[in-house]
Design a protein around this motif. Structure first.
Motif, PDB file in Angstrom:
ATOM      1  N   ALA A   1       0.799  -1.228   0.000  1.00 55.80           N
ATOM      2  CA  ALA A   1       0.000   0.000   0.000  1.00 55.80           C
ATOM      3  C   ALA A   1       0.833   1.280   0.000  1.00 55.80           C
ATOM      4  N   PHE A   2       2.164   1.169  -0.045  1.00 58.46           N
ATOM      5  CA  PHE A   2       3.012   2.358  -0.021  1.00 58.46           C
ATOM      6  C   PHE A   2       3.663   2.558  -1.393  1.00 58.46           C
ATOM      7  N   GLU A   3       3.285   3.629  -2.058  1.00 57.25           N
ATOM      8  CA  GLU A   3       3.807   3.939  -3.387  1.00 57.25           C
ATOM      9  C   GLU A   3       5.331   4.028  -3.371  1.00 57.25           C
ATOM     10  N   GLU A   4       5.890   4.659  -2.335  1.00 54.16           N
ATOM     11  CA  GLU A   4       7.337   4.855  -2.285  1.00 54.16           C
ATOM     12  C   GLU A   4       8.081   3.531  -2.216  1.00 54.16           C
ATOM     13  N   HIS A   5       7.504   2.553  -1.520  1.00 52.45           N
ATOM     14  CA  HIS A   5       8.139   1.241  -1.439  1.00 52.45           C
ATOM     15  C   HIS A   5       8.148   0.556  -2.803  1.00 52.45           C
ATOM     16  N   VAL A   6       7.016   0.590  -3.496  1.00 52.64           N
ATOM     17  CA  VAL A   6       6.950  -0.017  -4.830  1.00 52.64           C
ATOM     18  C   VAL A   6       7.939   0.671  -5.762  1.00 52.64           C
ATOM     19  N   GLU A   7       7.980   1.973  -5.696  1.00 56.63           N
ATOM     20  CA  GLU A   7       8.920   2.747  -6.513  1.00 56.63           C
ATOM     21  C   GLU A   7      10.362   2.355  -6.213  1.00 56.63           C
ATOM     22  N   GLY A   8      10.676   2.234  -4.922  1.00 55.84           N
ATOM     23  CA  GLY A   8      12.040   1.891  -4.539  1.00 55.84           C
ATOM     24  C   GLY A   8      12.446   0.499  -4.948  1.00 55.84           C
ATOM     25  N   MET A   9      11.534  -0.472  -4.816  1.00 54.38           N
ATOM     26  CA  MET A   9      11.863  -1.855  -5.148  1.00 54.38           C
ATOM     27  C   MET A   9      12.023  -2.065  -6.646  1.00 54.38           C
ATOM     28  N   THR A  10      11.529  -1.138  -7.455  1.00 49.03           N
ATOM     29  CA  THR A  10      11.655  -1.269  -8.911  1.00 49.03           C
ATOM     30  C   THR A  10      12.691  -0.317  -9.482  1.00 49.03           C
ATOM     31  N   ALA A  11      13.472   0.326  -8.630  1.00 47.28           N
ATOM     32  CA  ALA A  11      14.437   1.322  -9.103  1.00 47.28           C
ATOM     33  C   ALA A  11      15.518   0.676  -9.964  1.00 47.28           C
ATOM     34  N   ASP A  12      15.981   1.441 -10.962  1.00 47.84           N
ATOM     35  CA  ASP A  12      17.061   0.964 -11.822  1.00 47.84           C
ATOM     36  C   ASP A  12      18.404   1.462 -11.286  1.00 47.84           C
ATOM     37  N   ALA A  13      19.455   1.261 -12.065  1.00 51.78           N
ATOM     38  CA  ALA A  13      20.804   1.630 -11.628  1.00 51.78           C
ATOM     39  C   ALA A  13      20.932   3.123 -11.348  1.00 51.78           C
ATOM     40  N   GLU A  14      20.087   3.941 -11.987  1.00 52.83           N
ATOM     41  CA  GLU A  14      20.121   5.384 -11.753  1.00 52.83           C
ATOM     42  C   GLU A  14      19.204   5.803 -10.603  1.00 52.83           C
TER      43      GLU A  14
ATOM     44  N   VAL B   1       6.323   2.705 -10.888  1.00 52.75           N
ATOM     45  CA  VAL B   1       5.127   2.181 -10.239  1.00 52.75           C
ATOM     46  C   VAL B   1       4.126   1.841 -11.333  1.00 52.75           C
ATOM     47  N   PRO B   2       3.756   0.576 -11.494  1.00 54.77           N
ATOM     48  CA  PRO B   2       2.831   0.197 -12.567  1.00 54.77           C
ATOM     49  C   PRO B   2       1.497   0.934 -12.435  1.00 54.77           C
ATOM     50  N   ALA B   3       0.889   1.253 -13.559  1.00 52.31           N
ATOM     51  CA  ALA B   3      -0.411   1.923 -13.539  1.00 52.31           C
ATOM     52  C   ALA B   3      -1.436   1.092 -12.776  1.00 52.31           C
ATOM     53  N   GLU B   4      -1.290  -0.231 -12.827  1.00 44.37           N
ATOM     54  CA  GLU B   4      -2.242  -1.115 -12.155  1.00 44.37           C
ATOM     55  C   GLU B   4      -2.205  -0.950 -10.634  1.00 44.37           C
ATOM     56  N   TRP B   5      -1.049  -0.496 -10.107  1.00 45.49           N
ATOM     57  CA  TRP B   5      -0.969  -0.319  -8.648  1.00 45.49           C
ATOM     58  C   TRP B   5      -1.997   0.702  -8.168  1.00 45.49           C
ATOM     59  N   TYR B   6      -2.236   1.724  -8.949  1.00 46.25           N
ATOM     60  CA  TYR B   6      -3.144   2.796  -8.542  1.00 46.25           C
ATOM     61  C   TYR B   6      -4.611   2.392  -8.654  1.00 46.25           C
ATOM     62  N   GLU B   7      -4.902   1.329  -9.373  1.00 50.17           N
ATOM     63  CA  GLU B   7      -6.286   0.956  -9.639  1.00 50.17           C
ATOM     64  C   GLU B   7      -6.942   0.254  -8.453  1.00 50.17           C
ATOM     65  N   ALA B   8      -6.185  -0.530  -7.727  1.00 54.55           N
ATOM     66  CA  ALA B   8      -6.740  -1.287  -6.601  1.00 54.55           C
ATOM     67  C   ALA B   8      -5.597  -1.808  -5.749  1.00 54.55           C
ATOM     68  N   PRO B   9      -5.809  -1.957  -4.441  1.00 55.83           N
ATOM     69  CA  PRO B   9      -4.749  -2.498  -3.582  1.00 55.83           C
ATOM     70  C   PRO B   9      -4.468  -3.961  -3.904  1.00 55.83           C
ATOM     71  N   THR B  10      -3.192  -4.325  -3.860  1.00 55.11           N
ATOM     72  CA  THR B  10      -2.761  -5.685  -4.184  1.00 55.11           C
ATOM     73  C   THR B  10      -2.204  -6.351  -2.929  1.00 55.11           C
ATOM     74  N   PHE B  11      -2.504  -7.644  -2.768  1.00 53.61           N
ATOM     75  CA  PHE B  11      -1.989  -8.360  -1.599  1.00 53.61           C
ATOM     76  C   PHE B  11      -1.643  -9.791  -1.980  1.00 53.61           C
ATOM     77  N   TYR B  12      -0.889 -10.434  -1.109  1.00 54.67           N
ATOM     78  CA  TYR B  12      -0.659 -11.874  -1.227  1.00 54.67           C
ATOM     79  C   TYR B  12      -0.951 -12.503   0.129  1.00 54.67           C
TER      80      TYR B  12
END
Length: 323
Positions: free
Chosen positions: A76-89, A94-105
């Motif tokens: 549920a934290f945008e910054e975490h998703v952004e950080g985990m997908t960061a590239d070398a720079e 953050v995928p567009a789908e993240w904003y559509e509905a909360p995701t869980f496992y």
């Protein structure tokens, strides 16, 4: 109110934490029965509790405050998703789908650890923690917990606790390339505690949007690694519960992790942003201390890894269609 489970000598007991003492429930109640009957009934029990009959916290060993029926863990934290997908720079996506509905496992309710517990991880070169707040579900008279809207979902939130979603990032990365998971990268341990703080006690910390505005911090061996406000979630907890209940049910004892807070809520986020394993992955003997305003401190330790028994790779064949 604060609700806990503990052992004192050879006895397992469940009850309230009052003024630094643990006080067993009356009427042979358990945490599960208290969750099932809801907050009002819990207050009735609390009013009859006698703190003078309790035992000092320092004399007991706290257990996970709930034996979860299920554990759903959100992102549920945008910054975490952004950080985990960061590239070398250091640029994340953050995928567009993240904003559509909360995701869980769903994670493993059978490997839950309590305060000051020691996790025995798999062999991993990238062992990590994840700092989260978790909602614990209670019962509501007349509701089966299905297809809730956010307003009715809020009534099902009995209280909150701290959650450490231990993660073996190298195992997790391999299995998620198969478009499933996380699985073995996660299910060896989740730490919950130190107790459940009832939702009404945290009411002053909710902002106008309904977000839980408390500070969360995590330290490794005494060094601050991450800190964030839980109100940086993309959805409120009632919205998470409502989404999970769609075409499904939530029941007393279910645990809902917020997902990892941003700004260093886990090491993996920092590794992705910099491309460097710093701070280093966790190793045996490390102490992880999580502190959440209004709830308390949750400490966990890393134990020696447990090697996995051998398993052969997948069998390749010519895909016959008949025996």
């Amino acid at each position: 109110m604060r609700i806990a489970r503990w052992t004192h000598g050879d006895e397992l007991e469940e009850g309230f934490v009052i003024d630094g003492r643990v006080v067993p429930f009356s009427e042979q109640a358990t945490v599960q029965t208290v969750l099932a009957t809801g907050l009002a009934a819990a207050h009735d029990l609390f009013d009859r509790a006698d703190a003078a009959t309790g035992v000092p916290l320092k004399e007991v060993r706290l257990l996970p405050p709930v034996v979860p029926t299920t554990i759903r863990d959100f992102a549920a934290f945008e910054e975490h998703v952004e950080g985990m997908t960061a590239d070398a720079e250091g640029n994340g996506h953050v995928p567009a789908e993240w904003y559509e509905a909360p995701t869980f496992y769903f994670t493993n309710p059978h490997t839950v650890l309590g305060p000051n517990g020691t996790v025995r991880p798999p062999v991993s070169e990238r062992l990590d923690f994840e700092l989260e707040v978790a909602a614990v579900i209670g019962g509501v008279a007349g509701s089966d917990g299905a297809n809730l809207d956010p307003e009715s979902a809020a009534a099902h939130i009995f209280g909150f606790t701290i959650m450490n979603d231990w993660s073996a990032r190298d195992l997790q990365a391999r299995e998620m390339r198969v478009l499933l998971g996380p699985a073995k990268g996660k299910d060896f341990g989740t730490t919950l505690g130190p107790w459940i703080v009832t939702a009404d006690e945290l009411e002053p910390h909710f902002d106008r949007a309904g977000l839980l505005s408390v500070r969360a911090e995590v330290r490794v061996n005494g060094t601050l690694v991450g800190d964030d406000l839980v109100s940086n979630m993309g959805w409120t907890f009632p919205e998470l519960v409502a989404y999970a209940s769609r075409n499904s049910r939530v029941v007393p004892g279910d645990v809902f992790g917020s997902g990892t807070v941003g700004n260093g809520g886990c090491l993996g986020e920092l590794w992705s942003r910099t491309g460097v394993l710093a701070p280093p992955p966790l190793t045996a003997g490390d102490e992880i201390r999580m502190t959440v305003e209004g709830i308390g401190d949750l400490v966990g330790f890393v134990g020696e890894p447990v090697p996995a028994p051998p398993l052969p790779p997948a069998r390749r064949n010519n895909r016959p269609r008949h025996r």
